[in-house]
Scaffold this motif. Structure first.
Motif, PDB file in Angstrom:
ATOM      1  N   TYR A  64      84.549 -80.769  60.125  1.00 14.18           N
ATOM      2  CA  TYR A  64      83.996 -79.184  60.342  1.00 14.18           C
ATOM      3  C   TYR A  64      82.566 -79.130  59.838  1.00 14.18           C
ATOM      4  N   PHE A  65      82.544 -79.386  58.232  1.00 18.75           N
ATOM      5  CA  PHE A  65      81.368 -79.151  57.609  1.00 18.75           C
ATOM      6  C   PHE A  65      80.314 -80.216  57.969  1.00 18.75           C
ATOM      7  N   GLY A  66      80.773 -81.114  58.580  1.00 17.30           N
ATOM      8  CA  GLY A  66      79.734 -82.431  59.014  1.00 17.30           C
ATOM      9  C   GLY A  66      78.894 -82.013  60.168  1.00 17.30           C
ATOM     10  N   THR A  67      79.807 -81.511  61.364  1.00 19.47           N
ATOM     11  CA  THR A  67      79.208 -81.368  62.481  1.00 19.47           C
ATOM     12  C   THR A  67      79.651 -80.136  63.270  1.00 19.47           C
ATOM     13  N   MET A  68      80.876 -80.005  63.222  1.00  9.96           N
ATOM     14  CA  MET A  68      81.505 -79.110  64.112  1.00  9.96           C
ATOM     15  C   MET A  68      81.215 -77.685  64.021  1.00  9.96           C
ATOM     16  N   HIS A  69      80.595 -77.382  62.751  1.00 10.37           N
ATOM     17  CA  HIS A  69      80.324 -75.979  62.488  1.00 10.37           C
ATOM     18  C   HIS A  69      79.098 -75.390  63.184  1.00 10.37           C
ATOM     19  N   SER A  70      78.365 -76.547  63.514  1.00 10.18           N
ATOM     20  CA  SER A  70      76.995 -76.367  64.333  1.00 10.18           C
ATOM     21  C   SER A  70      77.117 -76.219  65.642  1.00 10.18           C
ATOM     22  N   TRP A  71      78.237 -76.568  66.244  1.00  5.61           N
ATOM     23  CA  TRP A  71      78.170 -76.739  67.761  1.00  5.61           C
ATOM     24  C   TRP A  71      78.128 -75.316  68.172  1.00  5.61           C
ATOM     25  N   ALA A  72      78.936 -74.353  67.865  1.00  7.69           N
ATOM     26  CA  ALA A  72      78.739 -72.986  68.357  1.00  7.69           C
ATOM     27  C   ALA A  72      77.446 -72.405  68.090  1.00  7.69           C
ATOM     28  N   LYS A  73      76.880 -72.548  66.760  1.00  7.18           N
ATOM     29  CA  LYS A  73      75.506 -72.097  66.462  1.00  7.18           C
ATOM     30  C   LYS A  73      74.557 -72.489  67.450  1.00  7.18           C
ATOM     31  N   ILE A  74      74.566 -73.891  67.944  1.00  9.76           N
ATOM     32  CA  ILE A  74      73.639 -74.455  68.929  1.00  9.76           C
ATOM     33  C   ILE A  74      73.793 -73.647  70.248  1.00  9.76           C
ATOM     34  N   GLN A  75      75.098 -73.702  70.651  1.00  8.35           N
ATOM     35  CA  GLN A  75      75.287 -73.209  71.782  1.00  8.35           C
ATOM     36  C   GLN A  75      74.899 -71.683  72.060  1.00  8.35           C
ATOM     37  N   ASP A  76      75.162 -71.082  70.882  1.00  9.92           N
ATOM     38  CA  ASP A  76      74.704 -69.574  70.928  1.00  9.92           C
ATOM     39  C   ASP A  76      73.214 -69.218  70.827  1.00  9.92           C
ATOM     40  N   ARG A  77      72.462 -70.343  70.513  1.00 10.04           N
ATOM     41  CA  ARG A  77      71.140 -70.117  70.587  1.00 10.04           C
ATOM     42  C   ARG A  77      70.424 -70.451  72.152  1.00 10.04           C
ATOM     43  N   GLY A  78      71.447 -70.724  73.109  1.00  6.72           N
ATOM     44  CA  GLY A  78      70.933 -71.009  74.037  1.00  6.72           C
ATOM     45  C   GLY A  78      70.888 -72.557  74.760  1.00  6.72           C
ATOM     46  N   VAL A  79      71.182 -73.186  74.016  1.00  7.31           N
ATOM     47  CA  VAL A  79      70.984 -74.857  74.357  1.00  7.31           C
ATOM     48  C   VAL A  79      72.367 -75.184  74.928  1.00  7.31           C
ATOM     49  N   ASP A  80      72.124 -75.883  76.265  1.00  2.76           N
ATOM     50  CA  ASP A  80      72.915 -76.630  76.988  1.00  2.76           C
ATOM     51  C   ASP A  80      73.881 -77.467  76.197  1.00  2.76           C
ATOM     52  N   THR A  81      75.020 -77.328  75.816  1.00  2.00           N
ATOM     53  CA  THR A  81      75.591 -77.996  74.771  1.00  2.00           C
ATOM     54  C   THR A  81      76.929 -78.878  75.384  1.00  2.00           C
ATOM     55  N   TRP A  82      76.927 -80.240  75.181  1.00  3.68           N
ATOM     56  CA  TRP A  82      77.974 -81.272  75.660  1.00  3.68           C
ATOM     57  C   TRP A  82      78.624 -81.638  74.402  1.00  3.68           C
ATOM     58  N   ILE A  83      79.983 -81.707  74.633  1.00  2.00           N
ATOM     59  CA  ILE A  83      80.932 -82.378  73.422  1.00  2.00           C
ATOM     60  C   ILE A  83      81.650 -83.348  74.174  1.00  2.00           C
ATOM     61  N   LEU A  84      81.462 -84.652  73.919  1.00  6.65           N
ATOM     62  CA  LEU A  84      82.202 -85.840  74.271  1.00  6.65           C
ATOM     63  C   LEU A  84      83.450 -86.094  73.554  1.00  6.65           C
ATOM     64  N   VAL A  85      84.618 -86.243  74.183  1.00  8.12           N
ATOM     65  CA  VAL A  85      85.742 -86.663  73.580  1.00  8.12           C
ATOM     66  C   VAL A  85      85.912 -88.020  73.862  1.00  8.12           C
ATOM     67  N   ALA A  86      85.530 -89.080  73.088  1.00  6.92           N
ATOM     68  CA  ALA A  86      85.048 -90.372  73.216  1.00  6.92           C
ATOM     69  C   ALA A  86      86.566 -91.143  72.992  1.00  6.92           C
ATOM     70  N   ASP A  87      87.214 -90.833  74.099  1.00  7.03           N
ATOM     71  CA  ASP A  87      88.583 -91.670  74.286  1.00  7.03           C
ATOM     72  C   ASP A  87      88.441 -92.997  74.251  1.00  7.03           C
TER      73      ASP A  87
END
Length: 375
Positions: A64-87
């Motif tokens: 969370y504190f390493g990366t996940m907390h930034s996902w919504a922030k980047i998304q909310d700034r209007g950036v096209d956001t892609w999250i890969l579940v690298a199975d």
């Protein structure tokens, strides 16, 4: 016994990879990252961000504190956001996938719980996008074996095998990561400094492909050049004072209840000194709990330590537990709702997979055209 290839003189490309984290190169990357950070609020439409997580276990506070907390922030700034579940990447260094379905859906629930909006962001799974994985074939022709062995992650894995044979998937891990980034035309990748060589590998593959196959369309390269959005992620230790790791079972998972969190933190390693001070070098375990409480809004580590004073480790753990549980209460409540609705989680994932396949198909068509294989 596995034999390590004889060392060869590095190519210019290999030198670029090796220098990705050198002083001068790192300074350039940091300066460029700062420029991009400023531009995101002005021109968010210029960017497509991709980040990925291997579903090898449940997400924890380090994630969370390493990366996940930034996902919504980047998304909310209007950036096209892609999250890969690298199975697929789960099996790069493992004999099996484990409870993969449960972990994939858990990761989807975690992503949504921290604020990712599936209407504005794309959450997708590796294994569901065959067009992306097909890019591995032409990409593998653009790298040498010695380059792969020099990649920091591959080198580290090779050194850790103690003579055990490395899988082909582990050896080609950097190429798979390049396919992850390039297939969706991502040009922004949040990374730490230690991951810069992987991003440089993706840039080199894009450059080499366009040089070899795209001469007729130089003004329109097939691939965008990905750039780093560098983050200063806090280094959180595990509850045992060692590196936080899912495999070590020393984490606090996002899905844990308040009681489970309290129970876990009671076992956290500290030291025998009663007066609490913030000393990351001399008292790393105590400093780790102070940092965690600080990240959860309890004040600066120094302020928290001063408030606790001679309250000892018991008070420190109590303060940290209260801060963590208060901070994550709304995220956990939202996550519980999501986890109870598996059909919705599958719907989000399937929709993301369809989006990813559509973009991957366009990229693969462009690749086949450039290679004169469009027949």
């Amino acid at each position: 016994m596995t034999q390590t290839p004889e060392p060869t003189a590095p190519t210019k490309a290999e030198e670029a990879l090796a220098g990705a984290t050198s002083g001068a190169s790192l300074a350039r990357s940091m300066a460029r990252s700062t420029e991009i950070e400023a531009d995101l609020d002005v021109n968010p439409g210029r960017y497509r961000m991709l980040t990925g997580v291997r579903p090898t276990g449940n997400m924890h506070l380090g994630h969370y504190f390493g990366t996940m907390h930034s996902w919504a922030k980047i998304q909310d700034r209007g950036v096209d956001t892609w999250i890969l579940v690298a199975d697929y990447q789960v099996i790069t260094d493992r004999d099996g996938v484990g409870p993969i379905r449960e972990r994939v859906l858990s990761l989807v629930a975690d992503s949504l719980a921290v604020g990712v909006d599936p209407e504005r962001s794309t959450i997708f799974a590796h294994s569901a996008v065959p067009e992306e994985n097909q890019l591995m074939l032409p990409f593998l022709s653009l790298v040498t074996e010695s380059e792969l062995h020099r990649n920091p992650t591959v080198k580290s894995e090779l050194e850790a095998t103690d003579g055990r044979a490395m899988t082909g998937l582990m050896l080609t891990y950097p190429v798979h990561q390049a396919a992850d980034i390039l297939f969706c035309q991502a040009n922004l990748v949040p990374v730490g400094k230690d991951q810069l060589p992987h991003l440089e590998q993706a840039r080199l593959i894009a450059q080499r492909f366009d040089k070899r196959y795209g001469r007729a369309v130089k003004e329109h390269p097939v691939f965008r050049r990905p750039e780093a959005l560098l983050s200063e992620a806090p280094l959180l230790l595990g509850l045992d004072g060692e590196k936080m790791s899912k495999s070590r079972h020393n984490t606090i998972e996002l899905r844990m209840s308040a009681d489970e969190t309290a129970k876990a933190l009671k076992k956290a390693k500290t030291d025998s000194e009663r007066v609490i001070t913030y000393d990351p070098v001399g008292r790393p375990e105590v400093a780790n709990l102070l940092t965690l409480a600080s990240l959860c809004g309890a004040g600066t580590p120094e302020e928290i330590a001063e408030r606790i004073g001679d309250g000892g480790a018991g008070t420190l753990k109590k303060v940290t537990t209260e801060a963590v549980n208060e901070f994550f209460a709304p995220i956990r409540a939202r996550r519980a709702e999501l986890a109870a609705n598996e059909d919705y989680l599958l719907q989000v994932l399937h929709t993301g997979n369809e989006r990813a396949r559509a973009v991957a198909s366009q990229t693969l068509d462009a690749v086949r055209t450039a290679m004169h294989m469009d027949y």
